[in-house]
Enzyme design. Structure first.
Site, mmCIF file in Angstrom:
data_model
loop_
_atom_site.group_PDB
_atom_site.id
_atom_site.type_symbol
_atom_site.label_atom_id
_atom_site.label_comp_id
_atom_site.label_asym_id
_atom_site.label_seq_id
_atom_site.Cartn_x
_atom_site.Cartn_y
_atom_site.Cartn_z
ATOM 1 N N TYR A 1 -5.552 1.343 15.233
ATOM 2 C CA TYR A 1 -4.419 1.308 16.156
ATOM 3 C C TYR A 1 -4.857 1.400 17.608
ATOM 4 C CZ TYR A 1 -1.305 2.863 12.292
ATOM 5 O OH TYR A 1 -0.588 2.975 11.129
ATOM 6 N N GLU B 1 -4.059 -0.278 7.747
ATOM 7 C CA GLU B 1 -2.916 0.052 8.617
ATOM 8 C C GLU B 1 -3.164 -0.511 10.003
ATOM 9 O OE1 GLU B 1 -1.565 4.150 9.069
ATOM 10 O OE2 GLU B 1 -2.004 4.520 6.955
ATOM 11 N N HIS C 1 -2.577 11.096 0.563
ATOM 12 C CA HIS C 1 -2.359 10.723 1.965
ATOM 13 C C HIS C 1 -1.898 11.992 2.693
ATOM 14 C CE1 HIS C 1 -0.998 7.240 4.736
ATOM 15 N NE2 HIS C 1 -0.726 8.333 5.408
ATOM 16 N N GLU D 1 -7.410 8.672 5.696
ATOM 17 C CA GLU D 1 -7.773 9.312 6.966
ATOM 18 C C GLU D 1 -8.213 10.770 6.815
ATOM 19 O OE1 GLU D 1 -4.621 8.770 9.818
ATOM 20 O OE2 GLU D 1 -5.048 6.636 9.989
ATOM 21 N N ASN E 1 -7.908 1.843 9.231
ATOM 22 C CA ASN E 1 -6.625 2.001 9.918
ATOM 23 C C ASN E 1 -6.916 1.903 11.405
ATOM 24 O OD1 ASN E 1 -5.538 2.511 7.446
ATOM 25 N ND2 ASN E 1 -4.972 4.644 7.844
ATOM 26 N N ARG F 1 0.858 -1.184 0.000
ATOM 27 C CA ARG F 1 0.000 0.000 0.000
ATOM 28 C C ARG F 1 0.898 1.239 0.000
ATOM 29 N NH1 ARG F 1 -2.782 3.029 4.510
ATOM 30 N NH2 ARG F 1 -3.906 4.556 3.276
HETATM 31 C C1 NOJ Z 1 -1.935 6.643 10.178
HETATM 32 C C2 NOJ Z 1 -1.424 7.461 9.039
HETATM 33 O O1 NOJ Z 1 -2.124 7.122 7.878
HETATM 34 C C3 NOJ Z 1 0.068 7.312 8.829
HETATM 35 O O2 NOJ Z 1 0.459 8.296 7.944
HETATM 36 C C4 NOJ Z 1 0.776 7.412 10.158
HETATM 37 O O3 NOJ Z 1 2.158 7.446 10.019
HETATM 38 C C5 NOJ Z 1 0.354 6.237 11.003
HETATM 39 N N1 NOJ Z 1 -1.075 6.321 11.239
HETATM 40 C C6 NOJ Z 1 1.046 6.166 12.350
HETATM 41 O O4 NOJ Z 1 0.718 7.254 13.113
#
Ligand code: NOJ
Length: 535
Positions: free
Chosen positions: A363, A426, A175, A221, A361, A130
């Site tokens: 996290y 992600e 992005h 995002e 994404n 990606r």
């Molecule tokens: C999401 C973002 O898309 C990416 O650019 C960033 O580096 C990562 N999270 C980690 O924070």
């Protein structure tokens, strides 16, 4: 004569033994791989029993395992081959904006070093990569200037090389980075003109690369982009108002809504274009990538449960509902009323199901606390702009555990958007830059726990078709500069040397195991062949 029959029997028997031997060999190798993985370096740190508990689960054969990157964070080469300044080039040049005063002028020099980086990906065994394209490399002046063939040639070479490596490109159009020209000319996302620019850019990308790129996402995002760019002002174009941040101009209540609206309209325009002019011939898919946070109600009270729903509305479904259902989420409409921009009849024509997939994404998770019916501590968030929800990682001083959120988020998206295709675009772990840190067992633990949660969601029916680790390499982490490292490969930023961390071997092994266990793999084929022979 007799002799030859004996030979034939012997031959038949020996090939039978050979097949049985190959089957056993196959079994032994697979077992050894599983065993070796459970007695390796990270054994002390992660519960591999958990991984084995999930072993009955097989990823589909065409599941995408990849790594993710973005143009500004990786490429460098900020003025090479005709590229001009992007908003991030300009922003990083303003003193005090980036934690370590750094920028992405060189970053990890992926522009020149991508062939070596593709070798690393090949070694990991990923089948997808990606990446994002730099808009300012392709259209340095947006629709007000020419296409930069230097940029087109570069990405053509790169896409061809990715494919030659046996890897599928998964491409994001933007992005966070845009040509600065669009900011100077008309204020970028605050101006409806941006839709024309984005459509023009998308058209060029589909036309030049769409014969080979089968996965497109319009935005990465956009929720983060507008919240940080227009509410807190910590990302470009640094616009905000008090109490959200300290900027020279902006309106933290209204501008994020306007910018988001123009992003949604731009997404719709690009999808409409792809569907009407390219998709049938090019046979790709198009979607959007969102930052997701799982919001867990801080208590069982109805107020906190509703607050968690509002949090999703003001963070995620803000963008997704309009492109799937053609309207903003109810919670936003109720709270923001006329402040929320409206879709015209024309906009709505193309706005239903304007997604082939959602990129997730994932996290992190937060507790959601109601601030609509309850009093929240002042200064702790929970404003009207945030849907009167206070989101916090801690409850009674304790952190919400990992990997809470992956399974829940995937099921939430599956249910709300009627079994839509999902890609985890992600997931990864950032560590402070304190030394070489090759022994990144925390990253391994984080990723393996999240992957277990992903499998649970797939077992429950979520149509997840890929997982991309953020990231292959340490890179430029936006306002944290180079102080936070996300790579499975350590990068020495002064020499650009890449060194594998523990997580690289772990991910390689993970992919290998799951390939080996996937339904129609070589071993099973061999088994079938052998069974056939033995009958
Ligand atoms: C999401 C973002 O898309 C990416 O650019 C960033 O580096 C990562 N999270 C980690 O924070």
């Amino acid at each position: 004569m007799k002799k030859s029959i004996v030979y034939e029997i012997m031959e038949t028997k020996s090939s039978m033994y050979l097949s049985q031997f190959r089957l056993w060999l196959c079994f032994i190798i697979t077992t050894l791989v599983s065993l070796s993985s459970s007695t390796r370096w990270y054994d002390d740190h992660i519960s591999l029993k958990e991984i084995h508990a999930e072993e009955t689960f097989h990823f589909p054969k065409n599941f995408l395992f990849g790594t993710a990157s973005s143009a500004y964070q990786y490429e460098g080469a900020y003025l090479t081959d005709g590229k001009t300044l992007s908003n991030w080039d300009v922003f990083t040049n303003i003193s005090g904006k980036i934690a370590d005063g750094s920028h992405g002028k060189v970053a990890v020099d992926h522009y020149h070093r991508y062939p070596g980086d593709l070798d690393l990906m090949e070694d990991l065994g990923v089948n997808s990569y990606r990446l994002s394209l730099s808009w300012a490399r392709i259209l340095p002046k947006g629709r007000f200037g020419d296409v930069n063939m230097g940029g087109i040639d570069h990405y053509n070479r790169m896409i061809n090389d990715i494919l030659k490596t046996g890897i599928e490109p998964f491409v994001t159009l933007t992005h966070y980075d845009i040509p600065q020209e669009l900011e100077y000319r008309y204020g970028s996302w605050l101006n409806p003109q941006i839709r024309e620019d984005f459509e023009h850019y998308a058209n060029i990308c589909f036309r030049h690369f769409g014969d080979r790129v089968k996965f497109w996402s319009t935005f990465n995002e956009p929720n983060v982009q507008v919240i940080l760019g227009y509410r807190t002002g910590t990302y470009p174009p640094s616009r905000c108002s008090k109490p959200f941040g300290n900027c020279s101009c902006g309106d933290s209540y209204i501008e994020p809504l306007v910018a988001a609206h123009n992003i949604i309209l731009s997404h719709l325009a690009a999808v409409n274009l792809y569907r009407t002019k390219f998709q049938e011939q090019q046979r790709g898919q198009i979607g959007i990538v969102m930052n997701t946070i799982w919001f867990e109600p801080i208590s069982d009270s109805l107020a906190d449960r509703l607050a968690a729903d509002r949090a999703q509305a003001f963070y995620l479904t803000w963008f997704l509902d309009p492109v799937v259902f053609g309207r903003y989420p109810r919670e936003m409409r109720e709270i923001l009323g006329d402040d929320l921009p409206e879709f015209t009849k024309d906009d709505l024509k193309s706005s239903k199901n304007a997604l082939d997939f959602i990129g997730i994404n994932q996290y992190t998770s937060r507790y959601a606390k109601d601030c609509l019916h309850s009093v929240c501590e002042p200064g702790k968030g929970g404003s009207r702009a945030e849907g009167f929800v206070y989101a916090n990682a801690l409850k009674d001083g304790l952190r919400l555990g990992e990997p809470v959120g992956m399974e829940e988020m995937l099921m939430y998206a599956t249910e709300r958007y009627k079994n839509i295709t999902l890609y985890v675009t992600e997931n990864g772990f950032g560590e402070n830059n304190t030394g070489v840190l090759l022994n990144d067992y925390q990253r391994v633990k984080f990723m393996s726990n999240y992957l277990d949660a992903l499998k649970r969601a797939m077992r429950k029916g979520a149509d997840v078709r890929g997982y991309f680790a953020w990231s292959l390499l340490d890179n430029f982490e936006w306002i944290s500069g180079y102080t936070i490292r996300f790579g499975m490969y350590h990068v020495d930023f002064s020499t650009q040397e890449r060194t594998p961390r523990l997580s690289a071997s772990w991910y390689k092994n993970f992919i290998f195991q799951h390939r080996a266990l996937s339904k129609d793999d070589w071993c099973l084929k061999q088994k079938e062949d052998t069974n056939f022979f033995l009958i």
